[in-house]
Motif scaffolding. Structure first.
Motif, PDB file in Angstrom:
ATOM      1  N   ASN A 147     124.907   6.403 -89.266  1.00 43.20           N
ATOM      2  CA  ASN A 147     125.313   7.277 -88.163  1.00 43.20           C
ATOM      3  C   ASN A 147     126.464   6.715 -87.348  1.00 43.20           C
ATOM      4  O   ASN A 147     127.019   7.403 -86.495  1.00 43.20           O
ATOM      5  CB  ASN A 147     124.106   7.526 -87.235  1.00 43.20           C
TER       6      ASN A 147
ATOM      7  N   ARG B 275     124.537  13.146 -77.659  1.00 46.44           N
ATOM      8  CA  ARG B 275     125.838  13.671 -78.075  1.00 46.44           C
ATOM      9  C   ARG B 275     125.664  15.033 -78.732  1.00 46.44           C
ATOM     10  O   ARG B 275     124.849  15.189 -79.664  1.00 46.44           O
ATOM     11  CB  ARG B 275     126.510  12.712 -79.055  1.00 46.44           C
TER      12      ARG B 275
ATOM     13  N   ASP C 209     125.916  15.058 -82.558  1.00 48.54           N
ATOM     14  CA  ASP C 209     125.122  14.067 -83.297  1.00 48.54           C
ATOM     15  C   ASP C 209     123.991  14.776 -84.037  1.00 48.54           C
ATOM     16  O   ASP C 209     123.041  15.268 -83.425  1.00 48.54           O
ATOM     17  CB  ASP C 209     124.561  13.031 -82.325  1.00 48.54           C
TER      18      ASP C 209
ATOM     19  N   THR D  81     133.985   7.191 -91.176  1.00 49.38           N
ATOM     20  CA  THR D  81     132.550   7.150 -91.438  1.00 49.38           C
ATOM     21  C   THR D  81     132.336   6.354 -92.715  1.00 49.38           C
ATOM     22  O   THR D  81     133.288   6.016 -93.432  1.00 49.38           O
ATOM     23  CB  THR D  81     131.988   8.558 -91.618  1.00 49.38           C
TER      24      THR D  81
ATOM     25  N   GLU E  12     121.617  13.545 -85.587  1.00 47.10           N
ATOM     26  CA  GLU E  12     120.372  12.797 -85.471  1.00 47.10           C
ATOM     27  C   GLU E  12     119.741  12.924 -84.091  1.00 47.10           C
ATOM     28  O   GLU E  12     118.598  12.527 -83.887  1.00 47.10           O
ATOM     29  CB  GLU E  12     120.620  11.313 -85.781  1.00 47.10           C
ATOM     30  N   SER E  13     120.490  13.436 -83.109  1.00 45.31           N
ATOM     31  CA  SER E  13     120.003  13.552 -81.721  1.00 45.31           C
ATOM     32  C   SER E  13     119.530  12.218 -81.167  1.00 45.31           C
ATOM     33  O   SER E  13     118.501  12.126 -80.493  1.00 45.31           O
ATOM     34  CB  SER E  13     118.874  14.591 -81.617  1.00 45.31           C
TER      35      SER E  13
ATOM     36  N   ASN F  91     115.982   6.501 -81.819  1.00 46.47           N
ATOM     37  CA  ASN F  91     116.821   6.508 -83.027  1.00 46.47           C
ATOM     38  C   ASN F  91     115.928   6.423 -84.251  1.00 46.47           C
ATOM     39  O   ASN F  91     114.709   6.282 -84.142  1.00 46.47           O
ATOM     40  CB  ASN F  91     117.806   5.337 -82.992  1.00 46.47           C
TER      41      ASN F  91
END
Length: 818
Positions: free
Chosen positions: A451, A266, A269, A295, A271-272, A189
């Motif tokens: 996130n 995901r 996502d 969010t 950001e992976s 992350n």
């Protein structure tokens, strides 16, 4: 490792792999049975990883040729590394294996970058590797460093050396090649590793992740504050399921579960992030957070790090407030959900001068939510949040230090109910459980918080309704508020989690009734069997029988399904109960097929699977309808024929064996039974002629042949729960009982097994002879140090010879010493 001084070790970011860890890593990759395996060991150190891998290959794949390229920069390690590789070569040669190596005395980063970019002036394309196995160094990469320039030359940009090793390693793999690495999981992350994650996971499909509950043992000497994982993946291939392996430490028992690829990365996502859900509680928390409605942008909120970097404004800092200062808030001021300021004995300044030079660092008074960017190792939660209240810190402006994350609304405060509710949510166990799935270190980044999904504003404000200004709720009270106002009363902490238990109970009751109609007895129609049936049919608690399917499932997948959808968290040791007490009986009754994709799969294969028959699933879809009674009569009438057909198919695959004494039996295919067949045919012919078999154990059926009366006549009363040898032969002329172990799967007669067998056959009036049987001398060499004295060893590839381990006689019993 004394060959590097501490300064050099620190500069290289190098730490060495203990043997038990190296063996754990070497056990990860899939190995071909033959051919050539080209291995890259970057930052090879003393060569422990290569040695562990070669040892495994010589044990399991003796026909496989291994070529290792070991790259190591530290000159102080070269002699040790070369000696390790030479030892591997000599051992392989002695055992008839093939091993070669190349030791590259170079810095891996420029060496690998040159091969990736293809700039070397060499003839032909640079060879790529089938396997990269590594314990990469840990060290930050400075922006102006040569390392970063080399990486940028091949389109890579990473903040730490370990990520550079991982990225270059996957680039050097062939398509279908594997990477296995023990690594910090801090890349999972955060903003700094975003580009790395996107590139890395676009090339590598994750196969397995090993997670260790004990934090940082391998990295302790470098004070690295994150967890470590063993990551296994394949280039250009993505599996539908990923195996998550959890254990307390490197050498402790493991628990495996299967999750979908989308559970770990995901698709939506940006950001992976890499998520690692280790159990059903993780699944529930992830599902809850994913379903939250808002969010931060929806809430109109921002989160950013505190503006004050204290060493940049040293002249403006004050130990205590004065007339020309405003409060400066550090993480140490956050206590039990509130801000305790000023702290007279605090080692950090409590105030900052408010003037033109610091104006951009200040925020107006208001309600802010503060989260520590670094949680201490002893903290029970990863996310620790407090509310900054103007009443607690009277001032018209405030400054927040850079080790805090600050929730604000465009640089201004929040309304009080929203701020208090947001802090309560951030301190909840549900949020913490979810956060730990992708955060493997003590740092909480603002990007991580951005996130996340959040409850909506109304839910957050309701969380604050019963919180009095002078108090802060306990952890139990926080979780109760979240349960009431966010989760709608659905308890996620009890067995079953958010699974509606009334639906589970009803679906189980119906499944038990169905099993009874199919003529299963009470044991095979209990709750466990009913749940297994629902899992095999891929039916959720609220789905009707007409939705039944029949996927092929392994036992571990059945258990995972029941955890996730029925709230039944069966422990790993229950797997054998499910297999023996439910699935075997389902198979015997013709309800399920075993390994329809590969009927000859070895019994001990981890891919052993089960599938409801097409005929049975067609019947089950009618359960509860008027058609069921007629369909059931037809099914039961056809069942003997179906069972006969299944039995005939299984019989065709079984191994026929004629025992000493003339009895004829068959053994299931695969596993140790092929060796057992050789023992009966060859060993007994040469060494126990005229002997009588009294017991034969099948890999699939423990008591394949058992002459209980004959053993009783010899004074042996067999405990059905005792672990019998694989073959027992009685030599009447010598009054010997020969106890033979097929050691290909479970090992030889070692000292412990020797004592067990002596106890099991303690009443025998015949002398006891102990024999360990191996398929080959190569296999035997694995266990030489374990084989008990006063026993025999036989190898199927040299059937006329036997090896005697010490003692005063060859192939004969020893009397117990008084």
């Amino acid at each position: 490792m004394a060959l590097l001084n501490p300064v050099e070790q620190r500069d290289l970011g190098q730490f060495f792999t203990p043997r038990v860890v190296a063996e754990r890593i070497a056990a990860e990759p899939s190995l071909p049975k033959s051919g050539v395996l080209r291995v890259l060991d970057p930052g090879a150190g003393s060569g422990s990883l290569s040695a562990a891998l070669v040892a495994r290959v010589l044990r399991e794949r003796p026909a496989l040729t291994v070529g290792v390229t070991a790259v190591e920069l530290a000159s102080g390690l070269h002699d040790t590394l070369r000696q390790t590789l030479e030892d591997c070569q000599e051992t392989a040669r002695a055992l008839g294996g093939q091993f070669n190596y190349e030791l590259v005395a170079a810095d891996f980063i420029p060496w690998a970058a040159a091969r990736v970019s293809g700039v070397l002036d060499l003839v032909g394309e640079q060879p790529r590797f089938d396997l990269v196995i590594q314990n990469p160094p840990y060290r930050k990469v400075a922006r102006s460093s040569a390392v970063r320039r080399h990486l940028q030359s091949v389109g890579l940009d990473v903040p730490n050396l370990y990520a550079a090793f991982l990225a270059l390693g996957v680039h050097l793999l062939t398509e279908g090649g594997q990477l296995v690495a023990i690594t910090p999981r801090s890349f999972a992350n955060g903003t700094y590793f975003r580009q790395f994650r996107k590139q890395f996971f676009s090339l590598l499909g994750v196969d397995r992740i090993n997670v260790f509950q004990e934090r940082g043992a391998l990295f302790a000497d470098l004070s690295v504050l994150q967890e470590n994982i063993i990551l296994t993946g394949t280039r250009a291939r993505r599996s539908e399921k990923v195996t998550i392996v959890t254990s307390r430490g490197y050498a402790d028992p493991t628990h495996e579960r299967l999750v979908t690829y989308e559970d770990i990365i995901r698709p939506d996502d940006p950001e992976s992030f890499l998520h690692i859900p280790t159990d059903v509680e993780d699944d529930r928390a992830a599902d809850i957070v994913a379903e939250l409605p808002a969010t931060l942008a929806d809430l109109g909120l921002n989160v950013s790090t505190g503006r004050v970097v204290d060493f940049r404004v040293k002249d403006a800092l004050r130990a205590m407030p004065t007339a020309d200062t405003v409060p400066l808030i550090y993480p140490g001021h956050l206590q039990n959900g509130r801000v305790n300021w000023p702290l007279p004995a605090y080692r950090k300044p409590n105030a900052i001068v408010a003037d033109a030079s610091t104006a951009s660092l200040l925020l107006p008074a208001g309600y802010y939510v503060l989260v520590k960017r670094f949680s201490a190792k002893e903290e029970t939660r990863r996310v620790v949040a407090s509310v900054y209240r103007p009443a607690d810190v009277p001032a018209d402006r405030v400054a927040f230090e850079n080790h805090l994350n600050v929730f604000h609304r465009d640089g201004n405060g929040l309304d009080e109910p929203l701020a208090v509710g947001l802090a309560i949510w951030l301190n909840s166990n549900v949020l913490d459980t979810h956060f730990r799935q992708f955060s493997g270190h003590t740092q909480v980044n603002a990007t991580d918080l951005r996130n996340l999904r959040y409850p909506d504003a109304a839910q957050l404000r309701r969380l604050s309704e019963n919180v009095r200004p002078g108090e802060w709720p306990s952890q139990d009270e926080i979780d109760a508020l979240v349960l009431q106002h966010v989760l709608g009363g659905a308890d996620t902490t009890e067995q079953g989690g958010t699974v509606p238990q009334d639906q589970v109970a009803e679906s189980v009751q119906q499944a038990r009734q169905l099993l009874g109609r199919l003529n299963f007895d009470a044991e095979r129609s209990n709750e466990r069997s009913a749940l297994v049936l629902r899992a095999l049919l891929n039916l959720l608690p609220d789905q009707p029988w007409e939705a039944a399917q029949n996927p092929m499932l392994r036992t571990v997948e059945i258990m995972d399904f029941l955890r996730q959808h029925y709230g039944r968290d069966y422990k790993p040791n229950t797997r054998e109960t499910i297999r023996r007490q439910t699935l075997h009986q389902f198979a015997a009754a013709g309800l399920v097929l075993q390994n329809p994709d590969r009927p000859d799969r070895p019994v001990n294969s981890p891919r052993w699977c089960y599938q409801i028959t097409d005929r049975a699933v067609a019947l089950i879809r009618t359960f509860g309808t008027p058609r069921f009674a007629d369909e059931l009569r037809a099914y039961l009438a056809d069942l003997p024929g179906q069972l006969e057909a299944y039995a005939a198919e299984r019989t065709m695959r079984r191994i026929p064996v004629t025992l000493p004494g003339g009895q004829e039996i068959t053994l299931s295919p695969g596993g140790q039974n092929e060796l057992l067949d050789a023992i009966v045919k060859d060993f007994c012919s040469y060494f126990t002629p005229g002997g009588i078999a009294l017991y034969v154990g099948d890999a699939d059926e423990k008591w394949a042949f058992f002459d209980n009366d004959a053993l009783k006549a010899l004074g042996v009363t067999v405990d059905k729960h005792g672990k019998m040898p694989d073959l027992v032969v009685y030599m009447e002329d010598k009054n010997w009982l020969v106890l033979l172990e097929a050691a290909s799967s479970h090992g030889p007669v070692d000292a412990k097994r020797h004592a067990e067998l002596q106890t099991l056959f303690a009443g025998s009036t015949a002398g006891l002879v102990f024999v360990s049987c191996f398929p080959s001398r190569k296999e035997m060499r694995r266990y030489l140090q374990e084989i008990s004295w006063e026993t025999e060893v036989w190898c199927a590839d040299n059937p006329t010879h036997m090896i005697h381990f010490n003692g005063e006689r060859f192939l004969g019993p020893y009397l117990a010493q008084p």
